[in-house]
Design an enzyme around this catalytic site. Structure first.
Site, short mmCIF file in Angstrom:
data_model
loop_
_atom_site.label_atom_id
_atom_site.label_comp_id
_atom_site.label_asym_id
_atom_site.label_seq_id
_atom_site.Cartn_x
_atom_site.Cartn_y
_atom_site.Cartn_z
CE1 TYR A 47 -3.64 2.31 -0.02
CE2 TYR A 47 -3.87 2.15 2.53
CZ TYR A 47 -4.26 2.71 1.14
OH TYR A 47 -5.36 3.67 1.21
CB CYS B 62 5.24 -4.63 9.11
SG CYS B 62 3.96 -4.94 9.95
CD1 TRP C 43 -3.00 -6.68 5.37
CD2 TRP C 43 -2.49 -4.81 4.26
NE1 TRP C 43 -4.23 -5.69 5.53
CE2 TRP C 43 -3.97 -4.32 4.90
CE3 TRP C 43 -1.87 -3.82 3.63
CZ2 TRP C 43 -4.46 -3.35 4.53
CZ3 TRP C 43 -2.48 -2.56 3.35
CH2 TRP C 43 -3.98 -2.52 3.88
N GLY C 44 2.74 -7.35 5.64
CA GLY C 44 3.71 -8.16 5.67
C GLY C 44 4.34 -8.10 4.33
CD GLN D 144 -1.66 -2.12 7.83
OE1 GLN D 144 -1.07 -1.92 8.82
NE2 GLN D 144 -1.98 -1.57 6.59
CB CYS E 157 -4.55 10.61 -3.73
SG CYS E 157 -4.91 11.05 -1.93
#
Length: 387
Positions: A134, A173, A175-176, A199, A351
């Site tokens: 993300y 971190c 979702w890893g 998460q 954005c």
């Protein structure tokens, strides 16, 4: 997307004149023009400006065929910083609130996790790449979102000069995805921290069986020593009043010969406050650093070994997310309502326009402690990394 007809009510002259600076019209026929469905939009713009625009869009008061083009035009002409007189007091008070209070204190740190990151893993699984990264992808040699995110992870690991057996701290971190990539591809042991319960739960599943420890914890309470540190897309939640604490903490945790890679959104100039709509509905208590604010916070704490800007890549990343979100809506609609869809669409496409306007930047800084020896050689991928 545009199902309602435009409303033929004459807008206030001050609003028409402001939008004309960006070559935007009410009820025009071009993709970036605003089509008005309810005249209360004008009052909301006059009194609340960007906050009113976002709330009115979510409520269906207006539409636009290409929100990304609209916001690119508005931001290139700095209309976000040129509010009508009636809205200026609100913006002034918002600036004072962010200047006087620590909106990112330990007690408030969980709010962005609860408000945004815990909204639902199904939304992010649908919108993001397979690793659920993300943050901005790196598009120089990429053909799609999956490649752009993998290339970004490969570049980060190369910049950090990761070696098998080293320890890596991942502050924020998610979702890893980065933790798993670094552990699998470079043989490092990773400690990751997040403030999002959703998460953490999914990251633990995705990182099972690897030398990865994941914690639900604020960065300020971390202890230990790590060979390398990385923080991707988290610094935006730190807040100006906490910059010194953040960098002091990172320096305390980093081995003397180590490297720290900071990946963060930035802005082209110092701003008194975050966009009020984004702050209220997407990232509460957020703050984007300017070059001067970031550089000033690093003085006397870290050496800047490298400062890499690829902000325009975020435009393309966000457009991919928006496309994937819309494509997934038929299966998401059973859980989320139409207002949520409009809110997320507005967030992603506004954005995209923000980065396309060049107000928004994306920086990767490689930092070291002053006592680190040797010369750091900046890295930029000359070609796509091998799988």
């Amino acid at each position: 997307m545009l199902s309602l007809p435009a409303l033929n009510v004459e807008p206030p002259a001050v609003l028409s004149q402001l939008l004309a600076r960006a070559d935007v019209r009410f009820n025009g026929t071009r993709p970036w023009d605003m089509r008005v469905h309810d005249p209360r939009l004008y009052r909301r713009l006059l009194t609340q400006w960007s906050l009113g625009a976002g709330e009115a869009y979510v409520d269906g008061d207006w539409d636009c065929e290409r929100l990304d083009l609209l916001f690119e035009r508005l931001l290139r002409t700095d209309l976000d910083r040129t509010a009508p007189p009636a809205a200026r007091l609100r913006l002034l008070l918002e600036g004072l609130r962010q200047r006087l209070f620590n909106l990112q204190s330990v007690a408030r740190a969980h709010q962005v996790g609860e408000r945004h990151y815990d909204v639902g893993n199904d939304v992010f699984e649908a919108m993001l790449d397979s690793r659920m990264i993300y943050s901005c992808g790196y598009w120089e040699h990429a053909q799609d979102l999956e490649q752009a995110q993998e290339h970004k992870l490969a570049m980060i690991c190369r910049k950090l000069e990761l070696r098998p057996g080293e320890t890596l701290l991942d502050i924020g971190c998610g979702w890893g995805g980065l933790a798993r990539y670094a552990a699998e591809r470079h043989g490092v042991a990773v400690t990751g921290v997040t403030i999002s319960k959703e998460q953490l739960a999914l990251a633990e599943q995705r990182c099972a069986g690897l030398p990865i420890t994941l914690l639900l914890q604020d960065y300020r309470s971390l202890r230990g020593r790590f060979d390398k540190i990385v923080s991707v897309g988290m610094f935006e939640h730190v807040g100006l009043k906490n910059y010194a604490t953040y960098f002091d903490t990172a320096r305390r945790l980093l081995a003397p010969a180590g490297l720290f890679l900071l990946h963060t959104i930035g802005v082209d100039r110092r701003t008194p406050h975050t966009d009020p709509w984004i702050e209220r509905y997407i990232f509460p208590n957020g703050k984007l650093p300017s070059p001067a604010e970031l550089g000033g916070a690093l003085e006397g704490c870290f050496i800047i070994e490298d400062w890499h800007n690829f902000g325009l890549d975020y435009d393309r990343t966000l457009m991919c997310w928006a496309e994937r979100f819309e494509a997934a809506w038929p299966r998401l609609s059973a859980r989320y309502d139409a207002a949520f869809r409009r809110m997320f669409r507005y967030y992603l496409l506004s954005c995209a326009g923000f980065f396309r306007s060049r107000q928004g930047q994306l920086w990767q800084l490689v930092l070291s402690r002053p006592e680190r020896g040797g010369v750091y050689r900046s890295f930029r991928p000359a070609a796509a990394p091998s799988s």
